[in-house]
Design a protein around this motif. Structure first.
Motif, PDB file in Angstrom:
ATOM      1  N   MET A   1      21.161  37.190  21.102  1.00 29.90           N
ATOM      2  CA  MET A   1      20.394  36.012  21.462  1.00 29.90           C
ATOM      3  C   MET A   1      21.074  34.738  20.971  1.00 29.90           C
ATOM      4  O   MET A   1      20.891  33.667  21.525  1.00 29.90           O
ATOM      5  CB  MET A   1      18.988  36.093  20.863  1.00 29.90           C
ATOM      6  CG  MET A   1      18.064  37.031  21.608  1.00 29.90           C
ATOM      7  SD  MET A   1      16.581  37.518  20.660  1.00 29.90           S
ATOM      8  CE  MET A   1      15.797  35.936  20.414  1.00 29.90           C
ATOM      9  N   ASP A   2      21.874  34.890  19.905  1.00 31.26           N
ATOM     10  CA  ASP A   2      22.482  33.708  19.292  1.00 31.26           C
ATOM     11  C   ASP A   2      23.528  33.030  20.168  1.00 31.26           C
ATOM     12  O   ASP A   2      23.912  31.903  19.920  1.00 31.26           O
ATOM     13  CB  ASP A   2      23.088  34.044  17.923  1.00 31.26           C
ATOM     14  CG  ASP A   2      24.096  35.165  18.007  1.00 31.26           C
ATOM     15  OD1 ASP A   2      24.058  35.906  19.006  1.00 31.26           O
ATOM     16  OD2 ASP A   2      24.899  35.310  17.087  1.00 31.26           O
ATOM     17  N   SER A   3      23.985  33.715  21.201  1.00 29.03           N
ATOM     18  CA  SER A   3      25.005  33.053  22.011  1.00 29.03           C
ATOM     19  C   SER A   3      24.497  32.767  23.420  1.00 29.03           C
ATOM     20  O   SER A   3      25.269  32.528  24.327  1.00 29.03           O
ATOM     21  CB  SER A   3      26.278  33.907  22.059  1.00 29.03           C
ATOM     22  OG  SER A   3      25.944  35.240  22.346  1.00 29.03           O
ATOM     23  N   THR A   4      23.186  32.788  23.592  1.00 28.21           N
ATOM     24  CA  THR A   4      22.632  32.546  24.911  1.00 28.21           C
ATOM     25  C   THR A   4      21.764  31.295  24.893  1.00 28.21           C
ATOM     26  O   THR A   4      20.746  31.249  24.208  1.00 28.21           O
ATOM     27  CB  THR A   4      21.787  33.759  25.368  1.00 28.21           C
ATOM     28  OG1 THR A   4      22.525  34.946  25.100  1.00 28.21           O
ATOM     29  CG2 THR A   4      21.456  33.664  26.837  1.00 28.21           C
ATOM     30  N   VAL A   5      22.184  30.291  25.636  1.00 27.88           N
ATOM     31  CA  VAL A   5      21.401  29.051  25.728  1.00 27.88           C
ATOM     32  C   VAL A   5      20.134  29.334  26.541  1.00 27.88           C
ATOM     33  O   VAL A   5      20.165  30.066  27.527  1.00 27.88           O
ATOM     34  CB  VAL A   5      22.233  27.947  26.418  1.00 27.88           C
ATOM     35  CG1 VAL A   5      21.377  26.723  26.715  1.00 27.88           C
ATOM     36  CG2 VAL A   5      23.416  27.558  25.538  1.00 27.88           C
ATOM     37  N   GLY A   6      19.026  28.776  26.111  1.00 31.38           N
ATOM     38  CA  GLY A   6      17.838  28.798  26.960  1.00 31.38           C
ATOM     39  C   GLY A   6      16.805  29.859  26.641  1.00 31.38           C
ATOM     40  O   GLY A   6      15.761  29.911  27.291  1.00 31.38           O
TER      41      GLY A   6
ATOM     42  N   ALA B   1      14.999  30.264  23.748  1.00 30.40           N
ATOM     43  CA  ALA B   1      13.837  29.665  23.092  1.00 30.40           C
ATOM     44  C   ALA B   1      12.992  28.946  24.142  1.00 30.40           C
ATOM     45  O   ALA B   1      11.764  28.983  24.113  1.00 30.40           O
ATOM     46  CB  ALA B   1      14.290  28.698  22.007  1.00 30.40           C
ATOM     47  N   ASP B   2      13.672  28.303  25.052  1.00 33.79           N
ATOM     48  CA  ASP B   2      13.040  27.603  26.165  1.00 33.79           C
ATOM     49  C   ASP B   2      12.159  28.570  26.963  1.00 33.79           C
ATOM     50  O   ASP B   2      10.973  28.331  27.204  1.00 33.79           O
ATOM     51  CB  ASP B   2      14.177  27.039  27.028  1.00 33.79           C
ATOM     52  CG  ASP B   2      13.690  26.281  28.239  1.00 33.79           C
ATOM     53  OD1 ASP B   2      12.484  26.018  28.330  1.00 33.79           O
ATOM     54  OD2 ASP B   2      14.538  25.950  29.078  1.00 33.79           O
TER      55      ASP B   2
ATOM     56  N   THR C   1       9.163  29.799  24.734  1.00 40.30           N
ATOM     57  CA  THR C   1       8.104  28.805  24.500  1.00 40.30           C
ATOM     58  C   THR C   1       7.387  28.469  25.807  1.00 40.30           C
ATOM     59  O   THR C   1       6.187  28.210  25.808  1.00 40.30           O
ATOM     60  CB  THR C   1       8.660  27.520  23.857  1.00 40.30           C
ATOM     61  OG1 THR C   1       9.748  27.036  24.651  1.00 40.30           O
ATOM     62  CG2 THR C   1       9.146  27.778  22.452  1.00 40.30           C
ATOM     63  N   HIS C   2       8.118  28.505  26.904  1.00 36.63           N
ATOM     64  CA  HIS C   2       7.481  28.231  28.188  1.00 36.63           C
ATOM     65  C   HIS C   2       6.440  29.310  28.518  1.00 36.63           C
ATOM     66  O   HIS C   2       5.389  29.008  29.104  1.00 36.63           O
ATOM     67  CB  HIS C   2       8.525  28.138  29.303  1.00 36.63           C
ATOM     68  CG  HIS C   2       7.940  27.694  30.600  1.00 36.63           C
ATOM     69  ND1 HIS C   2       7.306  26.474  30.748  1.00 36.63           N
ATOM     70  CD2 HIS C   2       7.832  28.312  31.799  1.00 36.63           C
ATOM     71  CE1 HIS C   2       6.860  26.361  31.989  1.00 36.63           C
ATOM     72  NE2 HIS C   2       7.160  27.466  32.647  1.00 36.63           N
TER      73      HIS C   2
ATOM     74  N   GLN D   1      13.236  30.880  13.221  1.00 38.84           N
ATOM     75  CA  GLN D   1      14.391  31.605  13.714  1.00 38.84           C
ATOM     76  C   GLN D   1      15.573  31.276  12.833  1.00 38.84           C
ATOM     77  O   GLN D   1      15.966  30.126  12.711  1.00 38.84           O
ATOM     78  CB  GLN D   1      14.674  31.188  15.157  1.00 38.84           C
ATOM     79  CG  GLN D   1      15.909  31.836  15.731  1.00 38.84           C
ATOM     80  CD  GLN D   1      16.467  30.994  16.856  1.00 38.84           C
ATOM     81  OE1 GLN D   1      15.798  30.754  17.847  1.00 38.84           O
ATOM     82  NE2 GLN D   1      17.698  30.539  16.695  1.00 38.84           N
TER      83      GLN D   1
ATOM     84  N   GLU E   1      19.590  35.133  14.464  1.00 40.15           N
ATOM     85  CA  GLU E   1      18.980  35.188  15.776  1.00 40.15           C
ATOM     86  C   GLU E   1      18.929  36.597  16.365  1.00 40.15           C
ATOM     87  O   GLU E   1      19.248  36.816  17.521  1.00 40.15           O
ATOM     88  CB  GLU E   1      19.679  34.218  16.739  1.00 40.15           C
ATOM     89  CG  GLU E   1      18.694  33.556  17.651  1.00 40.15           C
ATOM     90  CD  GLU E   1      19.326  32.496  18.549  1.00 40.15           C
ATOM     91  OE1 GLU E   1      18.969  32.500  19.726  1.00 40.15           O
ATOM     92  OE2 GLU E   1      20.145  31.687  18.083  1.00 40.15           O
ATOM     93  N   VAL E   2      18.541  37.584  15.559  1.00 42.35           N
ATOM     94  CA  VAL E   2      18.178  38.893  16.099  1.00 42.35           C
ATOM     95  C   VAL E   2      16.760  38.785  16.637  1.00 42.35           C
ATOM     96  O   VAL E   2      16.315  39.585  17.434  1.00 42.35           O
ATOM     97  CB  VAL E   2      18.229  39.996  15.014  1.00 42.35           C
ATOM     98  CG1 VAL E   2      17.906  41.364  15.612  1.00 42.35           C
ATOM     99  CG2 VAL E   2      19.576  40.023  14.344  1.00 42.35           C
ATOM    100  N   SER E   3      16.037  37.781  16.155  1.00 40.53           N
ATOM    101  CA  SER E   3      14.664  37.631  16.604  1.00 40.53           C
ATOM    102  C   SER E   3      14.220  36.179  16.515  1.00 40.53           C
ATOM    103  O   SER E   3      14.779  35.397  15.756  1.00 40.53           O
ATOM    104  CB  SER E   3      13.732  38.483  15.743  1.00 40.53           C
ATOM    105  OG  SER E   3      13.711  37.986  14.419  1.00 40.53           O
ATOM    106  N   MET E   4      13.241  35.854  17.342  1.00 40.23           N
ATOM    107  CA  MET E   4      12.536  34.588  17.194  1.00 40.23           C
ATOM    108  C   MET E   4      11.114  34.943  16.835  1.00 40.23           C
ATOM    109  O   MET E   4      10.512  35.808  17.467  1.00 40.23           O
ATOM    110  CB  MET E   4      12.493  33.834  18.526  1.00 40.23           C
ATOM    111  CG  MET E   4      13.787  33.156  18.888  1.00 40.23           C
ATOM    112  SD  MET E   4      13.596  32.230  20.436  1.00 40.23           S
ATOM    113  CE  MET E   4      13.740  33.569  21.615  1.00 40.23           C
TER     114      MET E   4
END
Lengths: 450, 450
Positions: free
Chosen positions: B393-398, B400-401, B404-405, B419, B423-426
């Motif tokens: 997840m740490d190298s993927t933009v978007g 969290a977006d 949260t959406h 987080q 970034e293994v988890s949020m």
């Protein structure tokens, strides 16, 4: 009754001092005035305080201080001449400096006393000028005002009894002009606050006088909702709470001395930031509580220069005391930390890089390895923190969504996120080189759309 | 070489045990078999271990244990009859129980020994049945296998030397059947692991034998990416990492005993979760590393029953040691915490409500008030945590977006976010009553769209 503080640029020259006098004259509620030392008249100019520090340091190192001394004297001479007041002030400045240097005090105390000459003389100048234009005003030394502080040169903490002394200023006839930046220890030594400490004096005087308002005059019309060097002509904030101001000033908002808000905050006195060059402007008012807003976000702050120490250990979560031990190691090295976002089996400690030396960092890492036996430990550098700030965010669905979407739109990866249950702010950690892009995108999302 | 562990439902009756025997026979790599005690045959059934605990507790309280004893004996009698093996096992169960109860051991040791009768007898039954169908197999007691543990009844920790002893099982002729859930102290006392500890035995045996695979047979086809009581027929996870499994199991994923992963993890042995009722299915494999995936999110876990202690103090951030002192207070009360999301001047400590009694909570709050002098302190209740889990997840933009959406779409307010830089988890903290709606919306976002 109001207490007004004027910053360095407001007292930098005669022209500015005339504006200050007009402001004072225009509102009879302005009872106590606190002033900084003359600051910059133009962007390349030198602040008087910097020259005074040069004098002190040259003296301590047994070097000549003739040049900086002349610079200081010339500036006060120029101001006196242009204001058409007695140039006795120039002689007093010279005497203040020479007497301090010849005294038997420690170097630390001498340096404090030298640094304070700027504010002290500035107050005398303003008082003399007000008298010359027939405003009933008098200079009041912090010792006579009763501002007593801890005996810690360069980092004074106000003593509680000062507030009782200051209350008596209400009885003074006319306006009092008090130099900012310093107070006196119980045994009569001059001790300065930390740099920028005139804001602190103003706040203390406002609290002591139980003022209705503490006006802080500077050279901007108001607090911007985002750093104007990142976003061109951003919106102005008309009103914000102490907590919001604190969260903003933490991450890059330099308008107001952090510590300075405390006395006003504790006495619940509103603080108004205004512009000496545009006193009719609304300014920004800082209060303890405000009405809920449709858009609860008041500002976006950002700062670079953070690192994160990442530690992971399988089943860390079950190890009672793991987090506490990690923080103890930092405390032993006198390192304060900012945030500790965590997963189940990992913990990141975010620290301002300036708080670590290479040696401290090495010792901390070695101790964590030895005492906590983590599976992984590494330091991530070049991090920026972005704070989206606003009270009332806690009752609005969709704000995190809006914020994180702004990062996606700017193609910025969120490295860390942190939001406690107060929700005065949401924190995002990103790589430093992406900070401008992210802030612009957040500004657009929260202040330009809808 | 493989180690296979069969859970309670896989050895609950003769029909299930026949499936187990078939599985063992079908792959000659299956060298060591670890079994649980007979579990439930149908949803209202009683597990043998629960009945054994009833016996132990009745004995300690000087009450009759005839009913639970008969239940246990009847079950083994039924299994022996249906498997057509000697019913000597029934006599052995009775003797095991009676001898334990009459022994001079402490109540804690007796209870451990009684609890272990289920697994021990289950291993004997399976071994006898395998022999009866001409599979070369033998029962191996944990003492003879060399599983030595700490002297802590109900909470055994394996001793490192056990791994060397277990390695010798490689020399054994044929298959060995080892009861799960217990080992022996150095002075020969039977000590159990925590409940569900057969998974731990399986993992220890796999590590000791340096197996190529640790197969964990249960009654589900695989690990689902979300709780199937919240989302109907969710997607199955084919492969996940130890870290991901750990993050998921932390918050509501009950498939696998948390602690059980450690020996396999340390020895880097892949763990496969399979279904005894569908052994041809792919199952879910747990590995140390996996290839990057286009959608890095593997699962969404959720759990309720959390509280947050919120503490705010003006300029907290400057107070070196504030966070550490707070954690020390919790540690003194033996309370482990989950996360500590923070603002500049506030800190929330998230705790499982079950870890606090009313008295502990009152003492903690009182000490925080007295020792840290906060401006505000309150406890927020009825919180749920939702973890969105996935390495990469740490190298993927978007991401969290997207997450949260999903909350916005479900009209759920995010109370807390967290987080770390791994970034293994949020983590998201929300009100408990919104958890199903939020999880469904997250599932839709990460597993149904695109």
């Amino acid at each position: 009754m109001k207490v007004a503080k004027f910053g360095g640029s407001s007292v930098a020259n005669a022209e500015q001092l005339k504006k200050v006098a007009n402001i004072i004259r225009n509102d009879s509620e302005r009872k106590a005035i606190v002033v900084s030392a003359p600051g910059k008249r133009f962007s390349d100019d030198t602040k008087i305080t910097d020259k005074l520090i040069e004098i002190g340091e040259a003296y301590v190192e047994n070097k000549s201080y003739a040049e900086p001394l002349q610079f200081v004297l010339d500036r006060f001479q120029e101001i006196a001449t242009e204001l058409n007041i007695s140039n006795q002030i120039v002689a007093e400045v010279r005497e203040d400096i020479e007497c301090t240097l010849q005294s038997s005090d420690s170097d630390a105390l001498k340096l404090d006393a030298i640094k304070a000459v700027g504010e002290n003389s500035s107050a005398k100048v303003l008082s003399a000028y007000l008298q010359s234009i027939e405003v009933h005003a008098s200079y009041l030394n912090p010792k006579d005002a009763g501002i007593f502080v801890s005996d810690s040169p360069g980092g004074a903490q106000v003593l509680d009894e000062s507030y009782d002394h200051l209350l008596k200023i209400r009885e003074h006839k006319g306006i009092v002009v008090i130099p900012g930046f310093f107070g006196y220890s119980k045994d009569g030594k001059l001790i300065t606050f930390s740099r920028g400490g005139s804001d602190i004096t103003g706040s203390i005087v406002a609290a002591g006088l139980q003022a209705d308002l503490y006006e802080n005059f500077t050279d901007v019309d108001s607090v911007f909702c985002v750093n104007p060097t990142i976003v061109d002509q951003p919106k102005e904030i008309t009103s914000l709470t102490y907590k919001e101001m604190r969260e903003l000033s933490y991450a890059g908002f330099g308008v107001f001395h952090d510590e300075a808000l405390i006395p006003a905050f504790k006495a619940d006195i509103p603080v108004c930031i205004k512009n000496t060059n545009n006193p009719e402007g609304m300014g920004t008012i800082i209060v303890s509580q405000k009405e809920p807003q449709p858009n609860p976000v008041v500002g976006i702050a950002s700062d670079t220069g953070f690192i994160s120490i990442y530690v992971s250990k399988y089943l860390m979560n079950r190890e009672l005391g793991f987090g506490r031990k990690l923080l103890t190691i930092l405390e032993d090295e006198d390192i304060s930390f900012e945030h500790t976002p965590s997963g189940i089996d990992d913990l990141s400690v975010i620290i301002r890089e300036s708080r670590l030396t290479k040696e401290k960092e090495e010792r901390v890492i070695a101790r964590i390895k030895e005492e906590l036996d983590p599976d992984t430990i590494y330091v991530e550098r070049d991090l920026a923190l972005i704070m989206v700030v606003g009270e009332g965010m806690d009752s609005t669905v969709g704000l995190a969504d809006k914020a994180t979407h702004a990062f996606t739109r700017a193609d910025v990866n969120i490295e860390m996120m942190n939001q406690g249950s107060s929700e005065v702010s949401m924190m995002f950690g990103i790589k430093s080189d992406k900070v401008d892009a992210a802030v612009r995108s957040l500004y657009q999302a929260f202040f330009e759309e809808n």
